[in-house]
Design a protein around this motif. Structure first.
Motif, PDB file in Angstrom:
ATOM      1  N   ARG A 258      67.634  24.409  11.317  1.00 40.44           N
ATOM      2  CA  ARG A 258      68.521  23.253  11.275  1.00 40.44           C
ATOM      3  C   ARG A 258      69.616  23.425  10.223  1.00 40.44           C
ATOM      4  NH1 ARG A 258      67.213  18.675  14.549  1.00 40.44           N
ATOM      5  NH2 ARG A 258      66.902  20.473  15.856  1.00 40.44           N
ATOM      6  N   SER A 259      69.197  23.794   9.022  1.00 41.23           N
ATOM      7  CA  SER A 259      70.184  23.918   7.949  1.00 41.23           C
ATOM      8  C   SER A 259      71.051  25.160   8.151  1.00 41.23           C
ATOM      9  CB  SER A 259      69.502  23.929   6.578  1.00 41.23           C
ATOM     10  OG  SER A 259      68.593  24.994   6.516  1.00 41.23           O
ATOM     11  N   ILE A 260      70.463  26.213   8.704  1.00 43.14           N
ATOM     12  CA  ILE A 260      71.247  27.432   8.950  1.00 43.14           C
ATOM     13  C   ILE A 260      72.309  27.152  10.016  1.00 43.14           C
ATOM     14  CG2 ILE A 260      71.101  29.821   9.789  1.00 43.14           C
ATOM     15  CD1 ILE A 260      68.237  29.860   8.595  1.00 43.14           C
ATOM     16  N   ARG A 261      71.892  26.402  11.040  1.00 38.94           N
ATOM     17  CA  ARG A 261      72.842  26.026  12.097  1.00 38.94           C
ATOM     18  C   ARG A 261      73.976  25.196  11.510  1.00 38.94           C
ATOM     19  NH1 ARG A 261      69.255  23.607  17.049  1.00 38.94           N
ATOM     20  NH2 ARG A 261      71.288  23.001  17.846  1.00 38.94           N
ATOM     21  N   ALA A 262      73.596  24.277  10.616  1.00 37.81           N
ATOM     22  CA  ALA A 262      74.603  23.375  10.028  1.00 37.81           C
ATOM     23  C   ALA A 262      75.626  24.162   9.210  1.00 37.81           C
ATOM     24  CB  ALA A 262      73.913  22.331   9.162  1.00 37.81           C
ATOM     25  N   GLU A 263      75.195  25.307   8.690  1.00 38.36           N
ATOM     26  CA  GLU A 263      76.142  26.133   7.908  1.00 38.36           C
ATOM     27  C   GLU A 263      77.084  26.921   8.806  1.00 38.36           C
ATOM     28  OE1 GLU A 263      73.653  28.682   5.552  1.00 38.36           O
ATOM     29  OE2 GLU A 263      72.857  26.954   4.471  1.00 38.36           O
ATOM     30  N   GLY A 264      76.846  26.873  10.115  1.00 39.23           N
ATOM     31  CA  GLY A 264      77.747  27.543  11.052  1.00 39.23           C
ATOM     32  C   GLY A 264      77.328  28.956  11.420  1.00 39.23           C
ATOM     33  N   VAL A 265      76.103  29.362  11.042  1.00 40.81           N
ATOM     34  CA  VAL A 265      75.616  30.700  11.418  1.00 40.81           C
ATOM     35  C   VAL A 265      75.322  30.688  12.920  1.00 40.81           C
ATOM     36  CG1 VAL A 265      73.770  32.403  11.049  1.00 40.81           C
ATOM     37  CG2 VAL A 265      74.599  31.018   9.137  1.00 40.81           C
ATOM     38  N   SER A 266      75.658  31.782  13.607  1.00 39.67           N
ATOM     39  CA  SER A 266      75.446  31.793  15.060  1.00 39.67           C
ATOM     40  C   SER A 266      74.033  32.248  15.406  1.00 39.67           C
ATOM     41  CB  SER A 266      76.448  32.728  15.732  1.00 39.67           C
ATOM     42  OG  SER A 266      76.126  34.070  15.426  1.00 39.67           O
ATOM     43  N   ALA A 267      73.582  31.835  16.595  1.00 39.61           N
ATOM     44  CA  ALA A 267      72.265  32.245  17.085  1.00 39.61           C
ATOM     45  C   ALA A 267      72.235  33.768  17.201  1.00 39.61           C
ATOM     46  CB  ALA A 267      71.986  31.591  18.434  1.00 39.61           C
ATOM     47  N   ARG A 268      73.336  34.311  17.638  1.00 41.58           N
ATOM     48  CA  ARG A 268      73.408  35.757  17.829  1.00 41.58           C
ATOM     49  C   ARG A 268      73.178  36.522  16.520  1.00 41.58           C
ATOM     50  NH1 ARG A 268      77.870  38.689  21.312  1.00 41.58           N
ATOM     51  NH2 ARG A 268      77.253  40.816  20.836  1.00 41.58           N
ATOM     52  N   ALA A 269      73.760  35.993  15.422  1.00 37.91           N
ATOM     53  CA  ALA A 269      73.588  36.658  14.120  1.00 37.91           C
ATOM     54  C   ALA A 269      72.113  36.633  13.701  1.00 37.91           C
ATOM     55  CB  ALA A 269      74.447  35.961  13.067  1.00 37.91           C
ATOM     56  N   ILE A 270      71.449  35.532  13.982  1.00 33.17           N
ATOM     57  CA  ILE A 270      70.026  35.419  13.604  1.00 33.17           C
ATOM     58  C   ILE A 270      69.183  36.381  14.434  1.00 33.17           C
ATOM     59  CG2 ILE A 270      68.028  33.860  13.577  1.00 33.17           C
ATOM     60  CD1 ILE A 270      70.032  31.589  12.968  1.00 33.17           C
ATOM     61  N   ILE A 271      69.447  36.411  15.737  1.00 31.52           N
ATOM     62  CA  ILE A 271      68.688  37.312  16.615  1.00 31.52           C
ATOM     63  C   ILE A 271      68.925  38.769  16.195  1.00 31.52           C
ATOM     64  CG2 ILE A 271      68.533  38.189  19.010  1.00 31.52           C
ATOM     65  CD1 ILE A 271      67.111  35.511  18.691  1.00 31.52           C
ATOM     66  N   GLU A 272      70.151  39.087  15.812  1.00 31.15           N
ATOM     67  CA  GLU A 272      70.426  40.470  15.371  1.00 31.15           C
ATOM     68  C   GLU A 272      69.629  40.803  14.102  1.00 31.15           C
ATOM     69  OE1 GLU A 272      74.689  40.960  15.204  1.00 31.15           O
ATOM     70  OE2 GLU A 272      74.756  40.989  17.415  1.00 31.15           O
ATOM     71  N   ARG A 273      69.575  39.823  13.206  1.00 24.85           N
ATOM     72  CA  ARG A 273      68.803  40.045  11.967  1.00 24.85           C
ATOM     73  C   ARG A 273      67.328  40.274  12.324  1.00 24.85           C
ATOM     74  NH1 ARG A 273      67.568  35.798   6.929  1.00 24.85           N
ATOM     75  NH2 ARG A 273      65.881  37.049   6.104  1.00 24.85           N
ATOM     76  N   PHE A 274      66.806  39.462  13.241  1.00 22.59           N
ATOM     77  CA  PHE A 274      65.403  39.611  13.650  1.00 22.59           C
ATOM     78  C   PHE A 274      65.164  40.988  14.295  1.00 22.59           C
ATOM     79  CE2 PHE A 274      64.603  34.765  14.465  1.00 22.59           C
ATOM     80  CZ  PHE A 274      64.571  34.558  13.104  1.00 22.59           C
ATOM     81  N   ALA A 275      66.104  41.378  15.145  1.00 25.57           N
ATOM     82  CA  ALA A 275      65.924  42.634  15.892  1.00 25.57           C
ATOM     83  C   ALA A 275      65.882  43.822  14.932  1.00 25.57           C
ATOM     84  CB  ALA A 275      67.023  42.794  16.914  1.00 25.57           C
ATOM     85  N   GLN A 276      66.571  43.679  13.792  1.00 24.81           N
ATOM     86  CA  GLN A 276      66.599  44.791  12.821  1.00 24.81           C
ATOM     87  C   GLN A 276      65.446  44.730  11.834  1.00 24.81           C
ATOM     88  OE1 GLN A 276      70.502  44.231  11.235  1.00 24.81           O
ATOM     89  NE2 GLN A 276      71.464  44.852  13.160  1.00 24.81           N
ATOM     90  N   SER A 277      64.720  43.628  11.820  1.00 25.06           N
ATOM     91  CA  SER A 277      63.660  43.455  10.809  1.00 25.06           C
ATOM     92  C   SER A 277      62.390  44.187  11.222  1.00 25.06           C
ATOM     93  CB  SER A 277      63.350  41.978  10.617  1.00 25.06           C
ATOM     94  OG  SER A 277      64.451  41.352  10.029  1.00 25.06           O
TER      95      SER A 277
END
Ligand code: GLU
Length: 277
Positions: A258-277
């Motif tokens: 919720r808070s990450i979304r509110a900061e304007g981070v995209s879903a795609r950026a989060i998924i990319e971070r997950f894929a690299q983790s």
């Protein structure tokens, strides 16, 4: 066909660490053309809220993690869990425990050698296991509230193992949990009981979840053996950490989707971070 699941407890908004768990289960199913299920483990009414279940689903959709079929909501299936408890009671593997926390603390303080469980807490000293059938019946008839505990000495099955991804067969030591609570005084069934029941019912083939839950697998494997349920494979994944290497937890409010979304981070950026983790 492989079936995986994400099984959050809706006690708060979806946290980045839990979203990572959802991603792992989703990716595993999707990569194999399998099914990805969503289950709300909302068995504890004092901690779970329907609005959190809604917001978790909303955040998963926003991330693009789609699930198959209806969401299973555990609080709608209390009779299922009661039948499991009945099944264990028929095998004389559970007993009513009337102790309060204070009773247990007193008993432990008086004992010479109090063993610790896998979470570091002290094990239940077995006070109510030693009650006679007549004493139990009398206290129940008097309306005393009770939890239900697994009689570990009776339930223990030697030689149980489970398959962990990348590690092979792991030997289980469920006895380290002692007489674990399977139903609290105020909740109809424990996490351990409900999660193993539902994984069996939903034919989950690979249980993916954070490594923090790995120790509990020993107990889950025992419940599967006692109830004659099939044995899934397990894939415990590492936990996401912040920049300082500290594990993300629900307490870090800033890390909710919720808070990450509110900061304007995209879903795609989060998924990319997950894929690299
Ligand atoms: N409901 C549990 C939790 O939110 C996770 C269950 C599981 O993946 O086994 O911690």
């Amino acid at each position: 066909m492989i079936v995986t699941r994400f099984a959050p407890s809706p006690t708060g908004h979806l946290h980045l660490g839990h979203a990572f768990a959802a991603f792992n289960a989703w990716r595993r199913a999707r990569a194999a053309g399998g099914r990805f299920l969503l289950r709300m483990e909302d068995i504890d009414p004092s901690r779970c809220r329907p609005e959190f279940a809604d917001s978790i689903q909303d955040d998963l959709q926003w991330l693009g993690l789609d699930w198959d079929g209806p969401v299973r909501v555990q609080s709608e299936h209390l009779t299922d869990y009661q039948s499991v408890l009945d099944g264990l009671a028929e095998q004389e593997l559970v007993y009513p425990c009337f102790c309060t926390r204070a009773d247990i603390a007193r008993e432990i303080a008086a004992s010479v050698n109090a063993p610790h469980g896998p979470d570091g807490g002290l094990l239940y000293p077995g006070t109510c296991r030693r009650l006679s059938a007549a004493e139990r019946a009398e206290r129940i008839a008097a309306g005393e509230r009770f939890a239900q505990r697994l009689d570990m000495a009776a339930a223990f099955r030697p030689g149980l193992t489970y398959h962990e991804d990348g590690e092979g067969r792991i030997v289980c030591h469920p006895d380290r949990f002692g007489d674990v609570v399977l139903a609290r005084k105020d909740t109809p069934a424990s996490y351990h009981l409900c999660v193993t029941h539902d994984d069996a019912l939903q034919v989950v083939g690979v249980v993916t979840r954070g490594v923090d839950l790995k120790p509990a697998t020993d107990l889950h494997r025992l419940l599967q053996a006692l109830m004659g349920w099939p044995e899934p494979a397990y894939a415990h994944h590492r936990l996401l950490t912040d920049a300082t290497g500290r594990r993300l937890s629900k307490r870090d409010k800033a890390e909710t989707l919720r808070s990450i979304r509110a900061e304007g981070v995209s879903a795609r950026a989060i998924i990319e971070r997950f894929a690299q983790s």
